[in-house]
Design a protein around this motif. Structure first.
Motif, PDB file in Angstrom:
ATOM      1  N   GLY A 155     -46.532 -93.309 -25.277  1.00 53.26           N
ATOM      2  CA  GLY A 155     -45.248 -93.632 -25.884  1.00 53.26           C
ATOM      3  C   GLY A 155     -45.087 -95.105 -26.205  1.00 53.26           C
ATOM      4  N   PHE A 156     -45.654 -95.970 -25.362  1.00 54.23           N
ATOM      5  CA  PHE A 156     -45.519 -97.411 -25.561  1.00 54.23           C
ATOM      6  C   PHE A 156     -46.667 -97.995 -26.378  1.00 54.23           C
ATOM      7  CE2 PHE A 156     -42.708 -98.513 -21.630  1.00 54.23           C
ATOM      8  CZ  PHE A 156     -41.830 -97.499 -21.986  1.00 54.23           C
ATOM      9  N   GLY A 157     -47.663 -97.165 -26.720  1.00 59.38           N
ATOM     10  CA  GLY A 157     -48.799 -97.657 -27.494  1.00 59.38           C
ATOM     11  C   GLY A 157     -49.699 -98.586 -26.706  1.00 59.38           C
ATOM     12  N   ALA A 158     -50.038 -98.197 -25.468  1.00 54.82           N
ATOM     13  CA  ALA A 158     -50.880 -99.039 -24.614  1.00 54.82           C
ATOM     14  C   ALA A 158     -52.289 -99.188 -25.188  1.00 54.82           C
ATOM     15  CB  ALA A 158     -50.962 -98.448 -23.204  1.00 54.82           C
ATOM     16  N   GLU A 159     -52.904-100.310 -24.872  1.00 52.82           N
ATOM     17  CA  GLU A 159     -54.293-100.535 -25.264  1.00 52.82           C
ATOM     18  C   GLU A 159     -55.248 -99.783 -24.342  1.00 52.82           C
ATOM     19  OE1 GLU A 159     -55.996-104.549 -26.554  1.00 52.82           O
ATOM     20  OE2 GLU A 159     -56.790-104.353 -24.518  1.00 52.82           O
ATOM     21  N   LYS A 160     -54.928 -99.791 -23.041  1.00 54.03           N
ATOM     22  CA  LYS A 160     -55.778 -99.124 -22.057  1.00 54.03           C
ATOM     23  C   LYS A 160     -54.913 -98.427 -21.012  1.00 54.03           C
ATOM     24  CE  LYS A 160     -60.381-100.140 -22.513  1.00 54.03           C
ATOM     25  NZ  LYS A 160     -60.958-101.397 -22.022  1.00 54.03           N
ATOM     26  N   LEU A 161     -55.456 -97.337 -20.480  1.00 52.84           N
ATOM     27  CA  LEU A 161     -54.849 -96.606 -19.375  1.00 52.84           C
ATOM     28  C   LEU A 161     -55.910 -96.478 -18.290  1.00 52.84           C
ATOM     29  CD1 LEU A 161     -52.821 -94.700 -17.945  1.00 52.84           C
ATOM     30  CD2 LEU A 161     -53.661 -92.842 -19.416  1.00 52.84           C
ATOM     31  N   LEU A 162     -55.593 -96.956 -17.080  1.00 54.95           N
ATOM     32  CA  LEU A 162     -56.531 -96.888 -15.962  1.00 54.95           C
ATOM     33  C   LEU A 162     -56.007 -95.922 -14.909  1.00 54.95           C
ATOM     34  CD1 LEU A 162     -57.396-100.671 -15.370  1.00 54.95           C
ATOM     35  CD2 LEU A 162     -58.296 -99.116 -17.099  1.00 54.95           C
ATOM     36  N   PHE A 163     -56.883 -95.040 -14.437  1.00 54.42           N
ATOM     37  CA  PHE A 163     -56.563 -94.124 -13.342  1.00 54.42           C
ATOM     38  C   PHE A 163     -57.360 -94.547 -12.115  1.00 54.42           C
ATOM     39  CE2 PHE A 163     -55.762 -90.731 -16.722  1.00 54.42           C
ATOM     40  CZ  PHE A 163     -54.391 -90.707 -16.525  1.00 54.42           C
ATOM     41  N   SER A 164     -56.681 -95.040 -11.084  1.00 57.26           N
ATOM     42  CA  SER A 164     -57.356 -95.350  -9.820  1.00 57.26           C
ATOM     43  C   SER A 164     -57.283 -94.125  -8.925  1.00 57.26           C
ATOM     44  CB  SER A 164     -56.681 -96.541  -9.135  1.00 57.26           C
ATOM     45  OG  SER A 164     -57.205 -96.724  -7.840  1.00 57.26           O
ATOM     46  N   THR A 165     -58.441 -93.700  -8.445  1.00 58.31           N
ATOM     47  CA  THR A 165     -58.493 -92.468  -7.665  1.00 58.31           C
ATOM     48  C   THR A 165     -59.400 -92.651  -6.446  1.00 58.31           C
ATOM     49  OG1 THR A 165     -58.928 -90.085  -7.820  1.00 58.31           O
ATOM     50  CG2 THR A 165     -60.382 -91.546  -9.081  1.00 58.31           C
ATOM     51  N   SER A 166     -59.642 -91.574  -5.709  1.00 58.34           N
ATOM     52  CA  SER A 166     -60.409 -91.675  -4.464  1.00 58.34           C
ATOM     53  C   SER A 166     -61.914 -91.631  -4.692  1.00 58.34           C
ATOM     54  CB  SER A 166     -60.000 -90.542  -3.513  1.00 58.34           C
ATOM     55  OG  SER A 166     -60.191 -89.273  -4.131  1.00 58.34           O
ATOM     56  N   VAL A 167     -62.359 -91.323  -5.909  1.00 62.00           N
ATOM     57  CA  VAL A 167     -63.794 -91.292  -6.226  1.00 62.00           C
ATOM     58  C   VAL A 167     -64.100 -92.378  -7.251  1.00 62.00           C
ATOM     59  CG1 VAL A 167     -64.128 -88.857  -5.676  1.00 62.00           C
ATOM     60  CG2 VAL A 167     -63.392 -89.503  -7.971  1.00 62.00           C
ATOM     61  N   PRO A 168     -65.350 -92.849  -7.335  1.00 61.53           N
ATOM     62  CA  PRO A 168     -65.670 -94.003  -8.185  1.00 61.53           C
ATOM     63  C   PRO A 168     -65.700 -93.729  -9.676  1.00 61.53           C
ATOM     64  CG  PRO A 168     -67.648 -93.192  -7.092  1.00 61.53           C
ATOM     65  CD  PRO A 168     -66.505 -92.440  -6.504  1.00 61.53           C
ATOM     66  N   GLY A 169     -65.497 -92.493 -10.095  1.00 62.91           N
ATOM     67  CA  GLY A 169     -65.519 -92.140 -11.507  1.00 62.91           C
ATOM     68  C   GLY A 169     -65.773 -90.656 -11.663  1.00 62.91           C
ATOM     69  N   VAL A 170     -66.041 -90.225 -12.897  1.00 67.14           N
ATOM     70  CA  VAL A 170     -66.395 -88.826 -13.142  1.00 67.14           C
ATOM     71  C   VAL A 170     -67.869 -88.654 -12.772  1.00 67.14           C
ATOM     72  CG1 VAL A 170     -66.541 -86.987 -14.854  1.00 67.14           C
ATOM     73  CG2 VAL A 170     -64.719 -88.696 -15.018  1.00 67.14           C
ATOM     74  N   LEU A 171     -68.143 -87.676 -11.929  1.00 65.04           N
ATOM     75  CA  LEU A 171     -69.503 -87.467 -11.429  1.00 65.04           C
ATOM     76  C   LEU A 171     -70.174 -86.313 -12.159  1.00 65.04           C
ATOM     77  CD1 LEU A 171     -68.778 -87.777  -7.587  1.00 65.04           C
ATOM     78  CD2 LEU A 171     -69.373 -89.590  -9.204  1.00 65.04           C
ATOM     79  N   ASP A 172     -71.469 -86.471 -12.429  1.00 63.01           N
ATOM     80  CA  ASP A 172     -72.222 -85.381 -13.061  1.00 63.01           C
ATOM     81  C   ASP A 172     -72.674 -84.381 -12.009  1.00 63.01           C
ATOM     82  OD1 ASP A 172     -74.450 -86.454 -11.772  1.00 63.01           O
ATOM     83  OD2 ASP A 172     -75.276 -87.372 -13.583  1.00 63.01           O
ATOM     84  N   ALA A 173     -73.503 -83.419 -12.401  1.00 67.45           N
ATOM     85  CA  ALA A 173     -73.937 -82.363 -11.486  1.00 67.45           C
ATOM     86  C   ALA A 173     -74.746 -82.911 -10.321  1.00 67.45           C
ATOM     87  CB  ALA A 173     -74.755 -81.321 -12.251  1.00 67.45           C
ATOM     88  N   ASN A 174     -75.304 -84.111 -10.482  1.00 71.63           N
ATOM     89  CA  ASN A 174     -76.096 -84.743  -9.417  1.00 71.63           C
ATOM     90  C   ASN A 174     -75.296 -85.797  -8.664  1.00 71.63           C
ATOM     91  OD1 ASN A 174     -78.543 -83.306 -10.072  1.00 71.63           O
ATOM     92  ND2 ASN A 174     -78.736 -84.644 -11.869  1.00 71.63           N
TER      93      ASN A 174
END
Length: 343
Positions: A155-174
């Motif tokens: 809605g505000f036209g942000a340049e970036k959106l950051l999600f801080s979570t409990s894991v270091p990022g999206v993990l692959d199958a390994n």
């Protein structure tokens, strides 16, 4: 020059201890890094943690809706006071912003919210947003703060959106971090684990779904963990976490609001011909509708899905769905092209 907007969402699991208390070490790190970024960005912090911080004061807490509301009422002042304590040495003032779903679904109220944030930024004050759990109606709640952060960013036209979570990022199958995701499709969504943290409502599936919406609206998203040193500044430089790349298309601010902030009330399924017409930026006509999935009224926002059930657009209806089902006029315009947003 007007500063770009940065929205950072902190999940409950990323800012609270195992005991449910606000992790002051993490809040200090947030304050330290935000202090260096405030010169460059207009910042919104979206912070969970109120319920987690407040529920320990309810000895018989089981997680019912009324108990969550009570925990939020206790935890909200604890949360904002902790943030204020650690931001104060950096000479940064904070403002609490408790939001409800209707603040975004009603465009006039949304514009008032936007004007308030802009006034705060002009005075070097950072808004800290959270859902107003104490009074939010169950049917009109945000699904979680991932949604709230996304609605603010879009809605505000942000340049970036950051999600801080409990894991270091999206993990692959390994279990290795995927550094960059070009398109969030079914294969990527399939990688998300279905479990949630013990203190949060969301999960990786939630983050990826809202990252997909933000990407479609031209906003880059990074999913990262505060356990990394200098995590926020590194996330902005794509040196940690997973970067979900934005799509390069121009969308008006009104259409961004229509696609993200408005409440979806109905749903139509359309045939191939209608889908192709929408892709050419044509209006939606009755002839292309195969089924009314969920009924709607004139002026309400509806999902438009293809024969596979995938959402291809959202639109504001020019008529009630009851009239559509009764009508024999195949050229009847259900939604004008100017009120349709392709997804």
């Amino acid at each position: 020059m007007k500063k770009p907007i940065l929205v950072i969402k902190f999940g409950s699991a990323s800012i609270t201890t195992k005991e449910g208390e606000v992790d002051e070490r993490i809040v200090l790190e947030i304050a330290r890094q935000i202090a260096s970024l405030q010169r460059k960005y207009n910042i919104v912090l979206v912070s969970s943690g109120a319920v987690a911080a407040g529920k320990r004061f309810l000895p018989r807490y089981t997680g019912t809706l009324s108990e969550r509301k009570a925990a939020a009422a206790i935890g909200n002042p604890i949360l904002i006071n902790t943030y204020s304590t650690y931001f104060r040495p950096f000479k940064i003032s904070l403002a609490q912003s408790l939001c409800e779903r209707h603040h975004f679904s009603n465009r006039d109220q949304f514009l008032q919210l936007k004007n308030t944030y802009e006034e705060l930024w002009r005075n070097n004050v950072i808004p800290v947003a959270n859902e107003n759990d104490v009074v939010s109606n169950k049917e009109l709640k945000f699904s979680d703060n991932d949604e709230l952060a996304t609605l603010i960013a879009v809605g505000f036209g942000a340049e970036k959106l950051l999600f801080s979570t409990s894991v270091p990022g999206v993990l692959d199958a390994n279990n290795k971090i995927i550094a960059t995701i070009e398109t969030i499709d079914r294969d990527i969504l399939g990688l998300a684990r279905k479990d949630k943290s013990a203190v949060g409502l969301g999960g990786m599936t939630s983050k990826l779904n809202f990252a997909r919406l933000a990407n479609q609206m031209g906003i880059g998203v990074v999913i990262f963990s505060m356990q990394t040193e200098d995590a926020i500044t590194k996330a902005l430089k794509h040196e940690t976490g997973t970067l979900c790349l934005p799509e390069s298309k121009k969308i008006s601010s009104r259409k961004k609001w229509l696609a993200s902030g408005s409440l979806i009330k109905g749903e139509l399924m359309i045939d191939r011909g209608a889908e192709e017409a929408l892709l050419k930026h044509k209006s939606l006509l009755a002839v292309g509708v195969t089924r009314i999935v969920e009924h709607f009224e004139k002026g309400e926002v509806l999902n438009i899905v293809n024969l596979e059930g995938l959402t291809v657009a959202v639109a504001r209806a020019k008529m009630d769905s009851s009239l559509l089902s009764q009508s024999s006029k195949k050229n009847l315009e259900i939604a004008h092209a100017n009120d349709i947003v392709l997804l």
